[in-house]
Scaffold this motif. Structure first.
Motif, PDB file in Angstrom:
ATOM      1  N   ILE A  16       0.836  -1.209   0.000  1.00 30.24           N
ATOM      2  CA  ILE A  16       0.000   0.000   0.000  1.00 30.24           C
ATOM      3  C   ILE A  16       0.860   1.244   0.000  1.00 30.24           C
ATOM      4  CG2 ILE A  16      -1.613   1.319   1.431  1.00 30.24           C
ATOM      5  CD1 ILE A  16      -2.809  -1.339   2.331  1.00 30.24           C
ATOM      6  N   ARG A  17       1.892   1.272   0.857  1.00 31.19           N
ATOM      7  CA  ARG A  17       2.746   2.456   0.925  1.00 31.19           C
ATOM      8  C   ARG A  17       3.450   2.707  -0.405  1.00 31.19           C
ATOM      9  NH1 ARG A  17       7.056   2.473   5.608  1.00 31.19           N
ATOM     10  NH2 ARG A  17       5.137   2.815   6.805  1.00 31.19           N
ATOM     11  N   GLY A  18       3.972   1.612  -1.007  1.00 30.32           N
ATOM     12  CA  GLY A  18       4.696   1.786  -2.268  1.00 30.32           C
ATOM     13  C   GLY A  18       3.811   2.334  -3.372  1.00 30.32           C
ATOM     14  N   HIS A  19       2.585   1.824  -3.484  1.00 26.30           N
ATOM     15  CA  HIS A  19       1.699   2.297  -4.541  1.00 26.30           C
ATOM     16  C   HIS A  19       1.217   3.715  -4.273  1.00 26.30           C
ATOM     17  CE1 HIS A  19       1.625  -1.917  -5.812  1.00 26.30           C
ATOM     18  NE2 HIS A  19       1.104  -1.495  -6.978  1.00 26.30           N
ATOM     19  N   LEU A  20       0.978   4.044  -3.021  1.00 27.00           N
ATOM     20  CA  LEU A  20       0.539   5.411  -2.722  1.00 27.00           C
ATOM     21  C   LEU A  20       1.651   6.420  -2.988  1.00 27.00           C
ATOM     22  CD1 LEU A  20      -1.527   4.918   0.569  1.00 27.00           C
ATOM     23  CD2 LEU A  20      -2.391   5.358  -1.738  1.00 27.00           C
ATOM     24  N   GLU A  21       2.916   6.023  -2.706  1.00 28.50           N
ATOM     25  CA  GLU A  21       4.027   6.947  -2.964  1.00 28.50           C
ATOM     26  C   GLU A  21       4.253   7.161  -4.448  1.00 28.50           C
ATOM     27  OE1 GLU A  21       7.270   5.170  -0.985  1.00 28.50           O
ATOM     28  OE2 GLU A  21       6.718   5.902   1.029  1.00 28.50           O
ATOM     29  N   LEU A  22       3.978   6.129  -5.249  1.00 28.83           N
ATOM     30  CA  LEU A  22       4.214   6.240  -6.695  1.00 28.83           C
ATOM     31  C   LEU A  22       2.976   6.668  -7.461  1.00 28.83           C
ATOM     32  CD1 LEU A  22       6.341   2.989  -7.199  1.00 28.83           C
ATOM     33  CD2 LEU A  22       7.170   5.346  -7.007  1.00 28.83           C
ATOM     34  N   MET A  23       1.853   6.863  -6.752  1.00 31.54           N
ATOM     35  CA  MET A  23       0.627   7.214  -7.470  1.00 31.54           C
ATOM     36  C   MET A  23       0.730   8.631  -8.062  1.00 31.54           C
ATOM     37  SD  MET A  23      -3.284   7.188  -6.009  1.00 31.54           S
ATOM     38  CE  MET A  23      -2.918   8.519  -4.854  1.00 31.54           C
ATOM     39  N   GLY A  24       0.396   8.743  -9.325  1.00 35.05           N
ATOM     40  CA  GLY A  24       0.425  10.044 -10.010  1.00 35.05           C
ATOM     41  C   GLY A  24      -0.951  10.701 -10.057  1.00 35.05           C
ATOM     42  N   ASP A  25      -1.089  11.656 -11.022  1.00 32.16           N
ATOM     43  CA  ASP A  25      -2.355  12.394 -11.139  1.00 32.16           C
ATOM     44  C   ASP A  25      -3.287  11.801 -12.187  1.00 32.16           C
ATOM     45  OD1 ASP A  25      -1.425  14.122  -9.221  1.00 32.16           O
ATOM     46  OD2 ASP A  25      -0.510  15.498 -10.681  1.00 32.16           O
ATOM     47  N   ASP A  26      -2.821  10.779 -12.880  1.00 30.41           N
ATOM     48  CA  ASP A  26      -3.641  10.182 -13.919  1.00 30.41           C
ATOM     49  C   ASP A  26      -4.849   9.513 -13.267  1.00 30.41           C
ATOM     50  OD1 ASP A  26      -4.718   9.046 -16.139  1.00 30.41           O
ATOM     51  OD2 ASP A  26      -3.096   7.584 -16.468  1.00 30.41           O
ATOM     52  N   PRO A  27      -6.074   9.891 -13.667  1.00 30.67           N
ATOM     53  CA  PRO A  27      -7.286   9.311 -13.040  1.00 30.67           C
ATOM     54  C   PRO A  27      -7.330   7.789 -13.136  1.00 30.67           C
ATOM     55  CG  PRO A  27      -7.857  11.238 -14.307  1.00 30.67           C
ATOM     56  CD  PRO A  27      -6.413  10.959 -14.625  1.00 30.67           C
ATOM     57  N   GLN A  28      -6.911   7.245 -14.233  1.00 29.94           N
ATOM     58  CA  GLN A  28      -6.936   5.792 -14.368  1.00 29.94           C
ATOM     59  C   GLN A  28      -5.946   5.132 -13.408  1.00 29.94           C
ATOM     60  OE1 GLN A  28      -6.223   4.416 -18.348  1.00 29.94           O
ATOM     61  NE2 GLN A  28      -6.401   2.238 -17.791  1.00 29.94           N
ATOM     62  N   GLU A  29      -4.755   5.750 -13.280  1.00 28.81           N
ATOM     63  CA  GLU A  29      -3.754   5.217 -12.365  1.00 28.81           C
ATOM     64  C   GLU A  29      -4.230   5.317 -10.913  1.00 28.81           C
ATOM     65  OE1 GLU A  29       0.917   5.946 -11.072  1.00 28.81           O
ATOM     66  OE2 GLU A  29       0.025   7.121 -12.710  1.00 28.81           O
ATOM     67  N   VAL A  30      -4.885   6.454 -10.625  1.00 28.69           N
ATOM     68  CA  VAL A  30      -5.420   6.620  -9.275  1.00 28.69           C
ATOM     69  C   VAL A  30      -6.471   5.560  -8.976  1.00 28.69           C
ATOM     70  CG1 VAL A  30      -6.771   8.150  -7.777  1.00 28.69           C
ATOM     71  CG2 VAL A  30      -4.913   9.081  -9.184  1.00 28.69           C
ATOM     72  N   GLN A  31      -7.320   5.283  -9.947  1.00 29.29           N
ATOM     73  CA  GLN A  31      -8.375   4.284  -9.765  1.00 29.29           C
ATOM     74  C   GLN A  31      -7.786   2.894  -9.569  1.00 29.29           C
ATOM     75  OE1 GLN A  31     -11.447   5.355  -9.516  1.00 29.29           O
ATOM     76  NE2 GLN A  31     -12.303   3.313  -9.065  1.00 29.29           N
ATOM     77  N   GLU A  32      -6.758   2.567 -10.339  1.00 28.29           N
ATOM     78  CA  GLU A  32      -6.116   1.256 -10.199  1.00 28.29           C
ATOM     79  C   GLU A  32      -5.431   1.132  -8.830  1.00 28.29           C
ATOM     80  OE1 GLU A  32      -3.500   0.947 -13.461  1.00 28.29           O
ATOM     81  OE2 GLU A  32      -5.070   0.570 -14.970  1.00 28.29           O
ATOM     82  N   THR A  33      -4.770   2.223  -8.433  1.00 32.04           N
ATOM     83  CA  THR A  33      -4.086   2.205  -7.132  1.00 32.04           C
ATOM     84  C   THR A  33      -5.087   2.041  -5.988  1.00 32.04           C
ATOM     85  OG1 THR A  33      -2.297   3.604  -7.993  1.00 32.04           O
ATOM     86  CG2 THR A  33      -2.560   3.475  -5.581  1.00 32.04           C
ATOM     87  N   LEU A  34      -6.206   2.770  -6.068  1.00 33.04           N
ATOM     88  CA  LEU A  34      -7.232   2.667  -5.035  1.00 33.04           C
ATOM     89  C   LEU A  34      -7.821   1.257  -4.970  1.00 33.04           C
ATOM     90  CD1 LEU A  34      -9.147   6.065  -5.387  1.00 33.04           C
ATOM     91  CD2 LEU A  34      -7.559   5.360  -3.568  1.00 33.04           C
ATOM     92  N   ALA A  35      -8.018   0.645  -6.138  1.00 33.66           N
ATOM     93  CA  ALA A  35      -8.557  -0.713  -6.154  1.00 33.66           C
ATOM     94  C   ALA A  35      -7.584  -1.686  -5.496  1.00 33.66           C
ATOM     95  CB  ALA A  35      -8.837  -1.136  -7.598  1.00 33.66           C
ATOM     96  N   LEU A  36      -6.273  -1.515  -5.780  1.00 27.26           N
ATOM     97  CA  LEU A  36      -5.275  -2.405  -5.185  1.00 27.26           C
ATOM     98  C   LEU A  36      -5.196  -2.189  -3.669  1.00 27.26           C
ATOM     99  CD1 LEU A  36      -1.847  -3.314  -6.631  1.00 27.26           C
ATOM    100  CD2 LEU A  36      -1.932  -2.429  -4.302  1.00 27.26           C
ATOM    101  N   VAL A  37      -5.219  -0.885  -3.267  1.00 26.00           N
ATOM    102  CA  VAL A  37      -5.146  -0.573  -1.833  1.00 26.00           C
ATOM    103  C   VAL A  37      -6.358  -1.154  -1.098  1.00 26.00           C
ATOM    104  CG1 VAL A  37      -5.285   1.309  -0.147  1.00 26.00           C
ATOM    105  CG2 VAL A  37      -3.699   1.475  -2.083  1.00 26.00           C
TER     106      VAL A  37
END
Length: 517
Positions: free
Chosen positions: A314-335
């Motif tokens: 969770i920490r790694g994905h949140l630190e690398l999460m960008g502003d791209d809405p799709q990337e944010v959505q994927e990161t949130l789903a994984l978290v």
């Protein structure tokens, strides 16, 4: 000073307070109690022994003077016939001695003159035992005695002589004379009558000072010997108690060596008895504690590992999460997925902790037929397998429906994780001999013999598993905990490449200590 040192300091102080020296040692207290008991025994025994000897002396003296008085009474009343020149074939008895004393007495006295002659002859020929005196009082005054030498307490004008001279009836008793050499006088007095008139009193008296002096001497010897025996017994008790308490000292030394980092110390068991049993019990307790500490440490390590992995993800994905809405959505789903897995893990830990509480089960009457059909309807949604329902038992049991459902569902979930789409999973139940069994049979990869006991431990997984399960390795531990809470157990039959059969065996009636809802 660290917190760990702060915790140990009170323990050291308490140990110093308990160590109060030799006078507070168990060995000394045993010796003290032993000495007190022995002294109490001697204090009670010596006076009791003296009184018993006194009682026996009095009994013997009374018997002797009574026998003498009976013979005197027989002679003077004519109840015994005599013959001159009596010869004894055997050892003469007291009666025969009196008869032998004066063979001239053929007929009992009938007049005063004959009575005086009888008394003169009788007393003149008597040789009483030591401290025994035969005294004749005639018309209120001292007349004659045998032997003639008497203690001053029995002098002609003594108080006790005057007392006996006034007796009109037979009397037996004991006169204690304080401060005198005779100590006390045991006597038997018999008034002597001629033609109904009391002419005098015949007294047989015995001074007890001689026998009682021997008793006191014997008691003195016993006291002296007892003191020596007591001293020797205390010395032997001191060494014996040290030998007996040696395992306790070893016990103390072993306990002092035990620390939170060293739980391998054990007491050497030598012999049998309570101390050996105590040592064995202590060793068994240390085995359980060591197992519990090891299990706790493994549990902490495994739990830390299981929680550290999703937290790192969770920490790694949140630190690398960008502003791209799709990337944010994927990161949130994984978290969210990792958080859900952490939530299930925490819930499993809480469930395992609750199994130790008395209200873990909420018991009710469960119809096995309906229960197994409801379960089968639920498990078919867990995966694309060949599902089968066989051997449905008929009857009712007392159990926690929710916990039992959770246990069977965990077994089925475990089966789906170790099977393929082409495999078969069979669910069934059977009831016999007061027990009900729920079993889950799959045709999957099976479990190696070496893993069949280990997989019921927390965080354990089969070594031959081809995939990592979604859980944290607590599913089978939960199943076992639920079964044991019902008073039952879980069994496993499996061979590699031949599938596995998990069976939950429960009593129809739960243990008495379980509480109803």
């Amino acid at each position: 000073m660290s917190r760990k040192q702060n915790k140990r300091q009170p323990l050291a102080k308490s140990h110093q307070k308990r160590n109060k020296g030799i006078f507070w040692a168990t060995r000394t207290r045993i010796l003290s109690w032993y000495a007190i008991i022995l002294c109490f025994i001697f204090v009670v025994f010596v006076p009791a022994f003296r009184q018993v000897l006194y009682a026996r002396i009095n009994s013997r003296v009374n018997q002797q003077i009574t026998e003498k008085m009976q013979i005197f009474d027989q002679l003077i009343t004519g109840k015994t016939q005599f013959y001159e020149n009596i010869e004894f074939d055997e050892e003469p008895t007291e009666s025969n001695r009196l008869r032998e004393a004066d063979n001239r007495l053929i007929q009992p006295p009938k007049t005063k003159e004959e009575l005086r002659a009888f008394l003169d002859a009788f007393l003149g020929n008597q040789l009483p035992e030591d401290d025994t005196f035969l005294i004749m009082l005639w018309k209120g005054k001292f007349y004659k005695s045998s032997p003639r030498a008497r203690p001053k307490e029995l002098s002609r004008d003594s108080q006790i002589i005057r007392y006996w001279a006034g007796l009109k009836q037979p009397e037996t008793g004991e006169k204690v004379i304080p401060g005198s050499k005779v100590d006390s006088i045991v006597y038997l007095a018999q008034p002597v009558k001629i033609q109904g008139e009391v002419m005098g009193v015949f007294v047989i008296a015995h001074a007890t000072s001689g026998e009682r002096g021997e008793v006191l001497e014997a008691v003195t010897v016993i006291i002296q010997v007892s003191v020596g025996v007591l001293f020797l017994a205390l010395i032997l008790t001191w060494f014996a108690s040290g030998k007996i308490l040696a395992p306790l000292r070893l016990f103390t030394q072993t306990v002092r060596k035990i620390s939170e980092t060293d739980l391998n110390q054990r007491i050497v068991i030598d012999g049998q008895g309570e101390l050996a049993e105590l040592a064995a019990t202590f060793n068994e307790m240390m085995d359980r504690l060591q197992g519990a500490f090891v299990s706790q440490q493994n549990f902490i390590d495994d739990a830390g590992h299981e929680l550290r992995t999703p937290i790192t993800i969770i920490r790694g994905h949140l630190e690398l999460m960008g502003d791209d809405p799709q990337e944010v959505q994927e990161t949130l789903a994984l978290v969210m997925d990792e958080l859900e897995r952490m939530n299930r893990f925490v819930n499993d830990l809480i469930l395992l902790a609750k199994t130790e509480q008395p209200d873990f089960l909420q018991l009710e009457t469960v119809d096995v037929w309906i229960f197994i059909e409801e379960l089968f309807a639920k498990v078919k949604a867990l995966g694309d397998r060949h599902w089968q329902l066989k051997a449905i038992a008929r009857g009712k049991i007392v159990a926690d429906r929710q916990r039992l459902t959770q246990a069977v569902m965990n077994l089925v979930q475990n089966a789906t994780q170790h099977t393929k789409n082409t495999d078969t999973i069979t669910l069934g139940s059977v009831m016999r001999q007061g027990q009900v069994s729920f079993w889950v049979h799959d045709t999957g990869e099976g479990i190696a013999k070496a893993d069949q006991q280990r997989i019921f431990q927390r965080f354990a997984r089969a070594t031959n598993s081809r995939r990592r399960s979604e859980g944290a390795g607590l599913g089978l531990s939960i199943v076992q905990a639920i079964a044991e809470a019902h008073g039952g157990k879980v069994t496993l039959e499996s061979q590699p490449k031949a599938g596995a059969i998990f069976t939950i065996i429960l009593p129809v009636e739960p243990p008495q200590e379980q509480k109803w809802n």
